[in-house]
Design an enzyme around this catalytic site. Structure first.
Site, mmCIF file in Angstrom:
data_model
loop_
_atom_site.group_PDB
_atom_site.id
_atom_site.type_symbol
_atom_site.label_atom_id
_atom_site.label_comp_id
_atom_site.label_asym_id
_atom_site.label_seq_id
_atom_site.Cartn_x
_atom_site.Cartn_y
_atom_site.Cartn_z
ATOM 1 N N ASP A 330 0.927 -1.416 -0.084
ATOM 2 C CA ASP A 330 -0.249 -0.015 -0.052
ATOM 3 C C ASP A 330 1.155 1.057 0.092
ATOM 4 O OD1 ASP A 330 -2.425 2.004 0.085
ATOM 5 O OD2 ASP A 330 -3.196 1.267 2.013
ATOM 6 N N GLU A 530 -10.292 7.053 4.346
ATOM 7 C CA GLU A 530 -9.269 6.812 5.145
ATOM 8 C C GLU A 530 -9.208 7.363 6.225
ATOM 9 O OE1 GLU A 530 -5.604 6.082 3.200
ATOM 10 O OE2 GLU A 530 -6.073 6.040 0.671
HETATM 11 C C1 BGC Z 1 -5.516 3.060 0.098
HETATM 12 C C2 BGC Z 1 -5.603 1.743 -0.649
HETATM 13 C C3 BGC Z 1 -5.725 2.357 -1.708
HETATM 14 C C4 BGC Z 1 -4.010 3.442 -2.081
HETATM 15 C C5 BGC Z 1 -4.118 3.280 -3.680
HETATM 16 C C6 BGC Z 1 -3.608 3.997 -0.479
HETATM 17 O O1 BGC Z 1 -3.642 5.296 0.961
HETATM 18 O O2 BGC Z 1 -5.107 1.945 1.387
HETATM 19 O O3 BGC Z 1 -6.936 1.236 0.016
HETATM 20 O O4 BGC Z 1 -5.643 1.074 -3.263
HETATM 21 O O5 BGC Z 1 -3.520 4.216 -1.640
HETATM 22 O O6 BGC Z 1 -4.988 4.853 -3.188
HETATM 23 C C1 BGC Z 2 -3.634 9.369 -2.422
HETATM 24 C C2 BGC Z 2 -4.010 8.581 -1.886
HETATM 25 C C3 BGC Z 2 -3.466 7.142 -1.311
HETATM 26 C C4 BGC Z 2 -3.291 8.794 -0.180
HETATM 27 C C5 BGC Z 2 -2.832 7.332 1.641
HETATM 28 C C6 BGC Z 2 -3.608 10.319 -1.343
HETATM 29 O O1 BGC Z 2 -2.698 11.274 -1.477
HETATM 30 O O2 BGC Z 2 -4.371 10.465 -3.633
HETATM 31 O O3 BGC Z 2 -4.378 6.925 -3.424
HETATM 32 O O4 BGC Z 2 -4.484 6.592 -0.899
HETATM 33 O O5 BGC Z 2 -2.739 9.622 0.451
HETATM 34 O O6 BGC Z 2 -2.791 8.495 2.801
#
Ligand code: BGC
Ligand code: BGC
Length: 853
Positions: A330, A530
């Site tokens: 991730d 998130e």
């Molecule tokens: C998330 C994932 C996601 C990835 C790509 C991460 O922060 O936990 O679920 O697939 O970003 O965007």
């Molecule tokens: C990204 C996401 C990712 C996240 C992680 C964002 O800036 O666009 O894809 O999941 O950061 O913290």
């Protein structure tokens, strides 16, 4: 449950020889280690990987691998983000994959056109196949968070988020949803969806609760496999991994839904048997369906970060559960392993990660991994195993023969984005996901031929009804025109009322000219993703009763009210439930808001169109502190139990619920520091200058002894909900909020989250105005607001934001803030402030640029 369990965990006998051939050609399969308990005692299920070894494919892998340099091998292990990598980088470094993160888009435009996305996918593919300057032609894999449809793309069909799909309990429809998601993803050139999320959220304060199907492992297990089959096609069928399908990622392995306090990326502290029984429930069915990738999780399990957890990633997942695809990391998740950095982490590869998601860190990660491979820190066997696993997926997907994305089966067929037959499937899913909690007096279903008032801030807002992971990461800041193939909830109701000879009127505030026969009030949580969605408790809308007041006012005016609640989780909101005649939990329905009218409104002839089918897949809390009361637990005592959901055949009467939330005193949403005229719980307000440090400001008006700074109450949205600060300029003075315990905003600072002030300029701004944070002795960071404040019109409330990373750049340690914020001026100035909170970039009306380092 027991039959499902035995089906799920059924052992399909495999001889050791076959198992070896399937999962570990080339000696790749790891032998069980000493840390793995004997089979009989192991809580991990045996699963059979459904793809039989294909000697022709293995031969191609062998041949290709034999010609690859160590540089090329390492390149395959690295995935960069399109915001930080160019096709030229891919050509040069021969990387295995790119991704589009939630906020990453072609040209940096969240509303880039499908054609721009496809052109970009072509460019990355062509770079990966370009051998004009050396290297092997190995097609790139392009991954994206197609988590509720191809949800980054304007015009795509947006399915309900997983929480709603869980309520629908319809695995066959899930399969169709997977198929449509795959097709729409392929039109824009990607061949990899980062889903399904098979988290089993146990604490509804978690900001990712809505990404999970259910708190129940059985529901998750019943969906994980069919969703993988929908996305990838059924193993053995013609469609399996053909040009209309994508590879799936079961995520996040493991324990993402079990963190203490529901804290995103936290620690899941449970024994192994519980971990497997609850949190691993989706993996057996996903693996048995041939999931080509599994994504490692940010969280730790009993203190061990999953990106470095060899017993689980290697021994359990690839060994015991026979997972034969590859493990992807991730977003810089490897960087959180102790001793690792985002751009340096051989330990993650050694633990069993096959491809690192190194969005902005790909180059450094490539270089350090290459050095580790050359030094033998990463063994040749481990490196080759990872490369083989990745190549196997690329061969199975037919990528070597596929040509560029725009030339593939559905590449460029943009008419498939939001195609009517796709939207019909999503609309069915919306209908089936709605859960009816209350229907006093049988107010529902409604006659369409009457005067219907549609109110509430969710009534006509496709962005709000779609939630996070919609066109951008947080799903905020979108506009109606971003959703050409969608219906808002109001639009759906209006069309059906009109067709039946009735009339639906929209008024967000619930105003009307002629008294309506009934009101539908649509309201709920604003989009989040998130950790930004983590909550301190399950209280709906702390400190803001506008929805409740709207419902109550309409009721007081003699209008029956149907409440439609949009949310990513069940929340304590007994007051709203009590105030309305009927209450519908609609979750985050996505583009097909019209599915709500399908159930709420009768046909023109008076008969029922569609009855309610949805059943709670998450238990509804009895109090705002009942965070983790899940079906099957000993002390299980929810307000509405798992599986609850009324139909039109039920009586539906609900007696008044107690209105005591269980929250003591003033508590606010996470990330709010000052609101309603008061500092949040745990913070104290002070005035300070050289002569009088830390003078408490618990009453108003109040001033420093020398008068250099004084504080008075002002009204913004409510009586005395703001404070006016008057600096005389006689000496520098500050207004500050002091925290008893250090606040950690590290996660929030790793992106574009801001510290935002809702502020009104009441005087000219002629000198620097410092907004800072303090982190203990000699530790602070501050940014000058002068220019930004001077540019906003005097006398108007505006939201002014400073990206948290500016404070980091200015020297603050954001893991231990004890002063958030400090507002200081040395010159005469008058400012009013009504709110201080963390917020997203697009919520700010003015953003302060970070000073250059
Ligand atoms: C998330 C994932 C996601 C990835 C790509 C991460 O922060 O936990 O679920 O697939 O970003 O965007
Ligand atoms: C990204 C996401 C990712 C996240 C992680 C964002 O800036 O666009 O894809 O999941 O950061 O913290």
């Amino acid at each position: 449950m027991s039959t499902m369990h035995s089906m799920m965990f059924r052992r399909v006998a495999l001889t050791a020889a076959i198992a070896f051939a399937i999962t570990g050609c080339g000696g790749a399969r790891e032998k069980p280690t000493a840390s793995q308990p004997a089979a009989a005692a192991s809580p991990w299920p045996d699963v059979s990987w459904p793809l039989t070894a294909d000697p022709a494919l293995e031969k191609r892998i062998d041949e290709l691998l034999a010609t690859m340099t160590v540089e090329e091998k390492v390149g395959q292990l690295v995935q960069g983000d399109i915001a930080s990598i160019t096709p030229e980088d891919v050509r040069k470094y021969r990387l295995g994959s790119v991704l589009a993160g939630g906020n990453s888009d072609p040209g940096g435009k969240y509303d880039a056109t499908p054609a721009q996305w496809l052109a970009q996918a072509d460019a990355f593919y062509e770079a990966s196949m370009d051998v004009s300057q050396g290297g092997k032609a190995i097609p790139i894999l392009y991954g994206i968070d197609a988590v509720h449809g191809q949800s980054n793309i304007v015009g795509a069909t947006l399915f309900p988020h997983n929480i709603g799909l869980g309520a629908m309990r319809n695995p066959e429809l899930m399969r169709r949803i997977g198929e449509v998601t795959a097709i729409e993803t392929r039109t824009t050139g990607m061949e990899w969806a980062f889903g399904p999320t098979v988290a089993v959220p146990q604490d509804d304060r978690w900001g990712r609760t809505y990404e999970g199907y259910s708190e129940s492992p059985e529901v998750v297990a019943s969906y994980a496999g069919v969703m993988v089959e929908g996305l990838q096609g059924k193993v053995g069928s013609q469609e399996f991994l053909d040009g209309t399908r994508v590879i799936a990622s079961a995520k996040h392995f493991l324990g993402d839904g079990g963190t203490t306090g529901g804290k995103d990326q936290g620690d899941t502290a449970v024994d192994e048997a519980t971990l497997v029984r609850i949190h691993a429930a989706g993996y057996p069915t996903a693996i048995a369906a041939g999931a080509q990738t599994v994504m490692a999780s940010f969280n730790s399990v009993n203190g061990v970060r999953m990106h470095g957890n060899k017993p689980f990633l290697t021994d359990a997942l690839k060994g015991r559960m026979q997972f034969g695809g590859f493990v992807v990391g991730d977003w810089n998740g490897h960087g959180q392993i102790p001793g690792c950095k985002n751009d340096d982490c051989p330990a993650t590869i050694n633990a069993g990660l096959d491809m690192a998601m190194a969005p902005d860190s790909w180059k450094g990660f490539y270089e350090t991994t290459l050095a580790a491979a050359k030094a033998g820190t990463i063994s040749k066997e481990r490196l080759d195993d990872a490369v083989r696993r990745i190549l196997r997926v690329k061969f199975r997907l037919g990528l070597f023969e596929a040509g560029k994305p725009s030339q593939r089966t559905v590449g460029g067929k943009f008419e498939l984005l939001g195609a009517p037959e796709h939207r019909a499937i999503a609309r069915q899913a919306v209908r089936e996901s709605l859960v009816l909690l209350k229907n006093n007096g049988g107010v529902l279903p409604l006659q369409p031929k009457q005067r219907i008032l549609v109110a509430g801030d969710g009534a006509n807002d496709v962005g709000k009804q779609s939630g996070g992971w919609t066109l951008n990461w947080q799903g905020t800041g979108t506009k109606r025109s971003d959703f050409p193939n969608a219906d808002s909830i109001y639009e759906g109701i209006a069309a059906q009322a009109k067709a039946a000879g009735g009339n639906a009127e929209l008024s967000i505030e619930g105003k009307y000219t002629a008294k309506p026969d009934v009101a539908i009030v649509v309201f709920g949580e604003n989009p989040y993703a998130e950790f930004q969605g983590d909550l301190p408790n399950l209280l709906y809308k702390p400190g803001n009763d506008v929805d409740l007041e709207l419902i109550k006012r309409l009721k007081a005016e003699g209008i029956p009210v149907v409440a439609v609640f949009l949310s990513g989780r069940p929340l304590w909101m007994n007051r709203e439930i009590n105030a309305a005649d009927a209450f519908v939990a609609a979750w985050l329905p996505g583009s097909e808001g019209a599915g709500i009218a399908d159930v709420l409104l009768r046909k023109a002839d008076g008969s029922v169109q569609h009855d309610f089918k949805g059943k709670l897949s998450f238990s509804w809390p009895r109090t705002a502190t009942q965070y983790a009361n899940n079906v099957g637990q000993k002390d299980y005592d929810p307000l509405f139990a798992f599986g609850f959901g009324l139909t039109y055949a039920d009586k539906g009467t609900l007696a008044a619920l107690p209105e005591v939330s269980g929250i003591e005193g003033e508590q606010s949403a996470g990330g709010v520091y000052f609101a309603k005229g008061k500092p949040s719980l745990g913070l104290a307000m002070q005035l300070s200058n050289a002569g009088q440090a830390g003078m408490p400001a618990t009453t108003v008006p109040v001033a420093l002894a020398d008068g250099s700074l004084s504080l008075a109450a002002v009204d913004h949205k409510a009586q005395e909900d703001g404070r006016r600060l008057t600096w005389t300029g006689s000496k520098p003075a500050s207004w500050l909020l002091v925290s008893g315990k250090p606040l950690d905003v590290t996660r929030e600072s790793n992106g574009d989250v801001q510290l935002q002030l809702t502020v009104r300029r009441d005087s000219a701004v002629t000198a620097p105005v410092w907004l800072g944070v303090g982190c203990g002795d000699g530790c602070s960071g501050r940014v000058d607001l002068q220019k930004t404040l001077a540019a906003i019109p005097q006398g108007e409330w505006k939201v002014v934001g400073v990206p948290l990373k500016c404070f980091v750049a200015a020297g603050a340690d954001v893991s231990k803030l004890v002063q958030v914020p400090v507002l200081e001026s040395g010159a005469a100035l008058q400012l009013s402030v009504s709110r201080i909170a963390l917020g997203a970039l697009n919520e700010a009306e003015a953003t302060v640029a970070c000073p250059a380092k």
